[in-house]
Design an enzyme around this catalytic site. Structure first.
Site, PDB file in Angstrom:
ATOM      1  CG  ASN A 109      -0.687   1.097   3.265  1.00 14.83           C
ATOM      2  OD1 ASN A 109      -1.735   0.447   3.253  1.00 14.83           O
ATOM      3  ND2 ASN A 109      -0.594   2.312   2.738  1.00 14.83           N
ATOM      4  CG  ASP A 111       3.666   0.306   1.459  1.00 10.41           C
ATOM      5  OD1 ASP A 111       2.628   0.473   0.797  1.00 10.41           O
ATOM      6  OD2 ASP A 111       4.083   1.154   2.287  1.00 10.41           O
ATOM      7  CG  HIS A 126      -2.610  -3.709   9.679  1.00  5.84           C
ATOM      8  ND1 HIS A 126      -3.494  -3.481   8.657  1.00  5.84           N
ATOM      9  CD2 HIS A 126      -3.358  -3.663  10.811  1.00  5.84           C
ATOM     10  CE1 HIS A 126      -4.722  -3.313   9.153  1.00  5.84           C
ATOM     11  NE2 HIS A 126      -4.654  -3.412  10.458  1.00  5.84           N
ATOM     12  CB  CYS A 134      12.509 -15.041  16.467  1.00  9.75           C
ATOM     13  SG  CYS A 134      12.854 -16.767  16.921  1.00  9.75           S
ATOM     14  CB  CYS A 154      15.858 -16.631  15.120  1.00  8.73           C
ATOM     15  SG  CYS A 154      16.353 -15.498  16.429  1.00  8.73           S
ATOM     16  CB  CYS A 157      16.757 -18.642  19.689  1.00  7.49           C
ATOM     17  SG  CYS A 157      15.254 -18.439  18.714  1.00  7.49           S
ATOM     18  CB  THR A 195      -8.485   2.742   4.259  1.00  3.10           C
ATOM     19  OG1 THR A 195      -8.823   1.492   4.879  1.00  3.10           O
ATOM     20  CG2 THR A 195      -9.258   3.867   4.952  1.00  3.10           C
TER      21      THR A 195
HETATM   22  N1  APR Z   1      -6.299   7.037  -4.366  1.00  7.22           N
HETATM   23  C1  APR Z   1      -7.147   6.928  -3.302  1.00  7.22           C
HETATM   24  N2  APR Z   1      -7.777   5.777  -2.960  1.00  7.22           N
HETATM   25  C2  APR Z   1      -7.542   4.693  -3.731  1.00  7.22           C
HETATM   26  C3  APR Z   1      -6.678   4.718  -4.856  1.00  7.22           C
HETATM   27  C4  APR Z   1      -6.044   5.956  -5.157  1.00  7.22           C
HETATM   28  N3  APR Z   1      -5.209   6.098  -6.213  1.00  7.22           N
HETATM   29  N4  APR Z   1      -6.655   3.472  -5.424  1.00  7.22           N
HETATM   30  C5  APR Z   1      -7.470   2.697  -4.670  1.00  7.22           C
HETATM   31  N5  APR Z   1      -8.020   3.432  -3.676  1.00  7.22           N
HETATM   32  C6  APR Z   1      -8.905   2.976  -2.606  1.00  7.22           C
HETATM   33  C7  APR Z   1      -9.904   1.919  -3.007  1.00  7.22           C
HETATM   34  O1  APR Z   1     -11.097   2.517  -3.513  1.00  7.22           O
HETATM   35  C8  APR Z   1     -10.154   1.222  -1.656  1.00  7.22           C
HETATM   36  O2  APR Z   1     -11.209   1.883  -0.945  1.00  7.22           O
HETATM   37  O3  APR Z   1      -8.084   2.368  -1.633  1.00  7.22           O
HETATM   38  C9  APR Z   1      -8.857   1.433  -0.895  1.00  7.22           C
HETATM   39  C10 APR Z   1      -8.054   0.154  -0.735  1.00  7.22           C
HETATM   40  O4  APR Z   1      -8.821  -0.726   0.037  1.00  7.22           O
HETATM   41  P1  APR Z   1      -8.230  -2.164   0.425  1.00  7.22           P
HETATM   42  O5  APR Z   1      -7.648  -2.809  -0.780  1.00  7.22           O
HETATM   43  O6  APR Z   1      -9.320  -2.846   1.206  1.00  7.22           O
HETATM   44  O7  APR Z   1      -6.998  -1.837   1.390  1.00  7.22           O
HETATM   45  P2  APR Z   1      -7.063  -1.366   2.900  1.00  7.22           P
HETATM   46  O8  APR Z   1      -8.280  -0.544   3.187  1.00  7.22           O
HETATM   47  O9  APR Z   1      -5.746  -0.765   3.215  1.00  7.22           O
HETATM   48  O10 APR Z   1      -7.181  -2.781   3.681  1.00  7.22           O
HETATM   49  C11 APR Z   1      -7.098  -2.739   5.099  1.00  7.22           C
HETATM   50  O11 APR Z   1      -7.053  -5.144   5.134  1.00  7.22           O
HETATM   51  O12 APR Z   1      -6.232  -6.909   3.915  1.00  7.22           O
HETATM   52  C12 APR Z   1      -6.099  -6.229   5.123  1.00  7.22           C
HETATM   53  O13 APR Z   1      -4.214  -5.891   6.494  1.00  7.22           O
HETATM   54  C13 APR Z   1      -4.728  -5.628   5.217  1.00  7.22           C
HETATM   55  O14 APR Z   1      -4.038  -3.405   5.826  1.00  7.22           O
HETATM   56  C14 APR Z   1      -4.974  -4.140   5.043  1.00  7.22           C
HETATM   57  C15 APR Z   1      -6.390  -3.973   5.574  1.00  7.22           C
END
Ligand code: APR
Length: 248
Positions: A109, A111, A126, A134, A154, A157, A195
Site C-alpha cells: 500500500n 497510503d 510500492h 524528481c 523540483c 533543479c 492482498t
Molecule cells: N479484509 C481483508 N481482506 C480484504 C478486505 C477486508 N476488509 N477487503 C478486501 N479484501 C481483499 C480482497 O479480497 C482482495 O483479495 O483485499 C484484496 C485486495 O486486492 P487488490 O485490490 O488486488 O490489492 P492488492 O493485492 O494490494 O494489489 C497489489 O497491485 O495494483 C497494484 O500496486 C498495486 O499494490 C497494489 C498491487
C-alpha cells in the site's frame, strides 16, 4: 456436522499462540487492510476514476504521454486519502510489533496508513503517495499538499516531480525488495493480510516463507491463489479477525 464456531475458536487460538511464541514475524499487507478505512481496493468495486483503471494511469508511459492527467488522478487519490484514518487492523499490527522481538511489516500500500497508525519497521515496497521524486535529479521529498499543484517542479533543479510510487512495469526499489525477501526467508511466522496475491514479487513472499519452514496465515474476505500455499486461511474482514485474535 462440524461445529464451525468451535473450529473457528480453535483456529484463532492456534494463531494467537503462534503469535505469542514466535520471535520473528513478518506481515505482508495489501489494499484489503485499508478497505475498512474507506479506501477502495485496486481490483474490487470503486477503484475507478473517470473510468480509468489503475493499470492505465500508474505507468511510466502514461506519465510520459500525459503527466497532467496522471497528476490529476493522484490528486484525486490524495484528496480521498487525506482525511482517512487507520482502522483496528492497522492498530492490531502496531500491538503485534510491540510484542515481537523481530518484526517486519511489508506493505504494497502507498497510503501511509501503517506509519500513521504507529508501525515502525515498515517496508513500503510500492512506495508512498505522500512522497514525490524528481524525474531529473532523483531527489525524494515528503509532500502532503492536497491538492498538489499540477505539474509540480523540483525545488532543487526545477525538474518535473512524479509520485514516489512504483508503477506497473517498473522495478521495485532493490534495497526494499532484498530486505523483504530476506525477512520472508528468515521468519518463523508470516501473516498475509488483504492482498489478492496476483502482483509479483510481493505475491511470492508467502511461498518464500513457507519453503523456509515458516507458519503462514492468510487473512482475506475470500480465497486467493495464496490460499493453496499457506498453512491457514481465515476468511473475514481484517479488523474483525485481528481484533478477535488479539483478544483470545
Ligand atoms: N479484509 C481483508 N481482506 C480484504 C478486505 C477486508 N476488509 N477487503 C478486501 N479484501 C481483499 C480482497 O479480497 C482482495 O483479495 O483485499 C484484496 C485486495 O486486492 P487488490 O485490490 O488486488 O490489492 P492488492 O493485492 O494490494 O494489489 C497489489 O497491485 O495494483 C497494484 O500496486 C498495486 O499494490 C497494489 C498491487
Amino acid at each position: 456436522m462440524i461445529d464451525v464456531s468451535r473450529f473457528y475458536f480453535i483456529l484463532m487460538d492456534e494463531i494467537k499462540s503462534k503469535l505469542n511464541t514466535s520471535q520473528s514475524i513478518v506481515v505482508l499487507t495489501g489494499a484489503g487492510i485499508s478497505a475498512e478505512s474507506g479506501i477502495p481496493t485496486f481490483r474490487g468495486q470503486g477503484g475507478l476514476w473517470r473510468n480509468f483503471r489503475p493499470e492505465q494511469l500508474a505507468t511510466p508511459e502514461a506519465f510520459e504521454a500525459n503527466p497532467q492527467l496522471v497528476w490529476e488522478w493522484y490528486n484525486w487519490r490524495r484528496e480521498l486519502l487525506a482525511p482517512i484514518s487507520p482502522n483496528p487492523a492497522h492498530y492490531a499490527l502496531v500491538e503485534i510489533e510491540r510484542q515481537t522481538p523481530q518484526f517486519t511489516l511489508i506493505t504494497q500500500n502507498v497510503d501511509g496508513l501503517h506509519g500513521k497508525a504507529g508501525s515502525r519497521n515498515v517496508i513500503e515496497i510500492h512506495g508512498n503517495i505522500w512522497k514525490v521524486k524528481c524525474t531529473q535529479c532523483g531527489s525524494i521529498t515528503d509532500n502532503f499538499d492536497v491538492p498538489m499543484q499540477i505539474l509540480p517542479a523540483c525545488q532543487i533543479c526545477d525538474g518535473l516531480l512524479r509520485p514516489n510510487v512504483v508503477w506497473f512495469g517498473e522495478m521495485l526499489p532493490q534495497e526494499e525488495l532484498y530486505t523483504s525477501q530476506r525477512a520472508a526467508a528468515e521468519c518463523e511466522f508470516m501473516l498475509i493480510i488483504g492482498t489478492s496475491g496476483i502482483v509479483q514479487p510481493a505475491a511470492s513472499f508467502g511461498l518464500i516463507a513457507k519453503q523456509s519452514g515458516a507458519y503462514v496465515v492468510e487473512i482475506n474476505i475470500e480465497r486467493t491463489p495464496l490460499s493453496e500455499v499457506v498453512d491457514r486461511t481465515c476468511i473475514g474482514k481484517a479488523s474483525e479477525i485481528l481484533t478477535r485474535i488479539m483478544s483470545q
